[in-house]
Design a protein around this motif. Structure first.
Motif, PDB file in Angstrom:
ATOM      1  N   GLY A  43       4.451 -44.588  27.093  1.00  0.00           N
ATOM      2  CA  GLY A  43       4.729 -45.887  25.954  1.00  0.00           C
ATOM      3  C   GLY A  43       6.469 -46.117  26.268  1.00  0.00           C
ATOM      4  O   GLY A  43       6.975 -45.205  26.633  1.00  0.00           O
ATOM      5  N   VAL A  44       6.813 -47.376  25.939  1.00  0.00           N
ATOM      6  CA  VAL A  44       8.270 -47.494  26.063  1.00  0.00           C
ATOM      7  C   VAL A  44       8.700 -47.989  24.573  1.00  0.00           C
ATOM      8  O   VAL A  44       7.827 -48.453  23.773  1.00  0.00           O
ATOM      9  CB  VAL A  44       8.651 -48.638  26.802  1.00  0.00           C
ATOM     10  CG1 VAL A  44       8.369 -47.884  28.194  1.00  0.00           C
ATOM     11  CG2 VAL A  44       7.957 -49.833  26.748  1.00  0.00           C
ATOM     12  N   LYS A  45       9.816 -47.830  24.187  1.00  0.00           N
ATOM     13  CA  LYS A  45      10.358 -48.374  22.837  1.00  0.00           C
ATOM     14  C   LYS A  45      11.355 -49.286  23.044  1.00  0.00           C
ATOM     15  O   LYS A  45      12.265 -49.465  23.959  1.00  0.00           O
ATOM     16  CB  LYS A  45      11.030 -47.130  21.991  1.00  0.00           C
ATOM     17  CG  LYS A  45       9.780 -45.955  21.802  1.00  0.00           C
ATOM     18  CD  LYS A  45      10.770 -44.543  21.029  1.00  0.00           C
ATOM     19  CE  LYS A  45       9.792 -43.465  20.835  1.00  0.00           C
ATOM     20  NZ  LYS A  45      10.556 -42.265  20.268  1.00  0.00           N
ATOM     21  N   ALA A  46      11.468 -50.368  21.816  1.00  0.00           N
ATOM     22  CA  ALA A  46      12.244 -51.267  21.752  1.00  0.00           C
ATOM     23  C   ALA A  46      13.714 -50.977  21.675  1.00  0.00           C
ATOM     24  O   ALA A  46      14.638 -51.887  22.030  1.00  0.00           O
ATOM     25  CB  ALA A  46      11.917 -52.344  20.797  1.00  0.00           C
ATOM     26  N   LYS A  47      13.921 -49.637  20.925  1.00  0.00           N
ATOM     27  CA  LYS A  47      15.313 -49.157  20.859  1.00  0.00           C
ATOM     28  C   LYS A  47      15.369 -47.904  21.489  1.00  0.00           C
ATOM     29  O   LYS A  47      14.575 -47.144  21.487  1.00  0.00           O
ATOM     30  CB  LYS A  47      15.429 -49.235  19.139  1.00  0.00           C
ATOM     31  CG  LYS A  47      15.534 -50.587  18.730  1.00  0.00           C
ATOM     32  CD  LYS A  47      16.080 -50.532  17.407  1.00  0.00           C
ATOM     33  CE  LYS A  47      17.500 -50.670  17.339  1.00  0.00           C
ATOM     34  NZ  LYS A  47      18.384 -50.704  16.122  1.00  0.00           N
TER      35      LYS A  47
ATOM     36  N   THR B 273      20.057 -48.606  20.257  1.00  0.00           N
ATOM     37  CA  THR B 273      20.396 -50.063  20.549  1.00  0.00           C
ATOM     38  C   THR B 273      19.253 -50.657  21.165  1.00  0.00           C
ATOM     39  O   THR B 273      18.322 -49.972  21.718  1.00  0.00           O
ATOM     40  CB  THR B 273      21.689 -50.305  21.073  1.00  0.00           C
ATOM     41  OG1 THR B 273      22.083 -51.649  21.056  1.00  0.00           O
ATOM     42  CG2 THR B 273      21.500 -49.710  22.871  1.00  0.00           C
ATOM     43  N   GLY B 274      19.027 -51.862  21.508  1.00  0.00           N
ATOM     44  CA  GLY B 274      18.256 -52.494  22.084  1.00  0.00           C
ATOM     45  C   GLY B 274      17.913 -51.951  23.793  1.00  0.00           C
ATOM     46  O   GLY B 274      18.956 -51.969  23.977  1.00  0.00           O
TER      47      GLY B 274
ATOM     48  N   PRO C 283      16.336 -45.961  31.959  1.00  0.00           N
ATOM     49  CA  PRO C 283      15.151 -45.937  32.940  1.00  0.00           C
ATOM     50  C   PRO C 283      13.964 -46.256  32.190  1.00  0.00           C
ATOM     51  O   PRO C 283      12.704 -46.579  32.736  1.00  0.00           O
ATOM     52  CB  PRO C 283      15.166 -44.798  33.638  1.00  0.00           C
ATOM     53  CG  PRO C 283      15.735 -43.730  32.629  1.00  0.00           C
ATOM     54  CD  PRO C 283      16.970 -44.644  31.947  1.00  0.00           C
ATOM     55  N   HIS C 284      13.677 -46.216  30.833  1.00  0.00           N
ATOM     56  CA  HIS C 284      12.470 -46.026  29.947  1.00  0.00           C
ATOM     57  C   HIS C 284      12.300 -47.649  29.665  1.00  0.00           C
ATOM     58  O   HIS C 284      12.865 -48.034  28.472  1.00  0.00           O
ATOM     59  CB  HIS C 284      12.452 -45.142  28.806  1.00  0.00           C
ATOM     60  CG  HIS C 284      12.542 -43.820  29.363  1.00  0.00           C
ATOM     61  ND1 HIS C 284      11.594 -42.922  30.150  1.00  0.00           N
ATOM     62  CD2 HIS C 284      13.843 -43.076  29.338  1.00  0.00           C
ATOM     63  CE1 HIS C 284      12.154 -41.896  30.282  1.00  0.00           C
ATOM     64  NE2 HIS C 284      13.426 -41.679  29.854  1.00  0.00           N
ATOM     65  N   ARG C 285      11.562 -48.438  30.609  1.00  0.00           N
ATOM     66  CA  ARG C 285      11.577 -49.994  30.292  1.00  0.00           C
ATOM     67  C   ARG C 285      10.295 -50.320  30.160  1.00  0.00           C
ATOM     68  O   ARG C 285       9.263 -49.619  31.065  1.00  0.00           O
ATOM     69  CB  ARG C 285      12.571 -50.646  31.241  1.00  0.00           C
ATOM     70  CG  ARG C 285      13.887 -50.243  31.536  1.00  0.00           C
ATOM     71  CD  ARG C 285      14.638 -50.784  32.538  1.00  0.00           C
ATOM     72  NE  ARG C 285      15.063 -52.000  31.815  1.00  0.00           N
ATOM     73  CZ  ARG C 285      16.241 -51.861  31.236  1.00  0.00           C
ATOM     74  NH1 ARG C 285      17.052 -50.721  30.799  1.00  0.00           N
ATOM     75  NH2 ARG C 285      16.539 -53.167  30.855  1.00  0.00           N
TER      76      ARG C 285
END
Length: 281
Positions: free
Chosen positions: A70-74, A85-86, A93-95
């Motif tokens: 999973g990736v996070k928006a922030k 931050t966004g 690298p986590h996109r």
């Protein structure tokens, strides 16, 4: 959606994520090479014809070592020391799509193999594409309207020297986020134990286990300093695990260091350096 086949896999002096710089040009002595795969072209050397005319290239690659699904928006960039931050305002690298972009110096081309310096990419990374860096296109500029020279386009560019193209432009007022321009949390002084200095002196060309492939023995000390002064630790490690040893690799060298964060002047002390073959797994 189409899947993508790597054009090759980078071989670099960074064998693990630990110690790999987060940005290019952190260490100008870091080296690597890319061999164009024959599964892409029957004659891969043809694909890099005339590329030696450019000093730098863009490398598009895959963050293949990402472990989180999973990736996070922030996210928490290390430079922000724990603040969020966004993700799209960072180079994390986590996109959503683990694609990286870096600018590397092109040192030489030998047949189907490209040799780079100033890399920030871990060994074994799949490469999707390479493109020449063209200052007049890739560095934000504005055309000088007082110049009487004709405008340039793709068809005419290849016949015009790079220096001529650059002379038709003037710099724009470029802006970046404030946290990027702020100095690091603390200046880092790198120190070496006597044992570490002795270890460095044992690395020599063609010397069995104590041999380096990408970095010359004379540049090993500087490469270590480059990595440590940029503070390769994550925000979590810097805040929660500051008293633990920090391990990273450069070429065939496995480095053991620790950070003293007790004062305003952070000290990174290199304790020991061994060939990777001597590390017990």
């Amino acid at each position: 959606m189409d899947s993508f086949e790597p054009i090759g896999y980078l071989k670099t002096c960074f064998a693990s994520k630990n110690g790999t710089p987060r940005q290019p040009t952190v260490s100008s002595v870091s080296k690597g090479e890319l061999k164009i795969s024959k599964t892409i072209f029957n004659n891969p050397e043809h694909s890099v014809e005339d590329l030696e005319a450019f000093s730098h290239v863009w490398i598009l690659f895959v963050f293949h070592l990402n472990s989180r699904k999973g990736v996070k928006a922030k996210v928490k960039p290390p430079r922000m020391n724990g603040l969020k931050t966004g993700v799209f305002s960072t180079r994390s690298p986590h996109r959503p799509n683990p694609i990286g972009l870096t600018l590397a110096k092109l040192d030489s081309i030998n047949g189907d193999t490209l040799n780079f310096s100033g890399l920030d990419i871990v060994d074994g990374t799949p490469v999707l594409d390479i493109k020449p860096y063209i200052p007049s296109y890739d560095s934000p500029k504005v055309m000088n309207t007082t110049n009487s020279k004709p405008s340039l386009n793709e068809e005419t560019f290849s016949d015009i020297p790079i220096s001529t193209v650059e002379s038709t432009n003037t710099d724009l007022d470029i802006q970046t986020a404030q946290w990027i321009n702020e100095p690091p949390v603390a200046e880092i002084e790198v120190q070496f134990t006597n044992r570490a200095f002795n270890d460095i002196s044992r690395f020599k060309p063609n010397s069995g286990e104590w041999v380096l492939r990408f970095i010359s023995p004379d540049n090993l000390k500087q490469a270590i300093i480059d990595v440590l002064t940029a503070d390769p630790r994550s925000s979590y490690r810097r805040q929660k695990c500051s008293d633990r040893l920090y391990y990273f690799t450069l070429d065939n060298a496995h480095i053991t260091a620790w950070f003293d964060d007790t004062n305003d002047q952070v000290i990174a002390e290199v304790l020991r350096i061994k060939p990777l073959s001597m590390i017990v797994k």
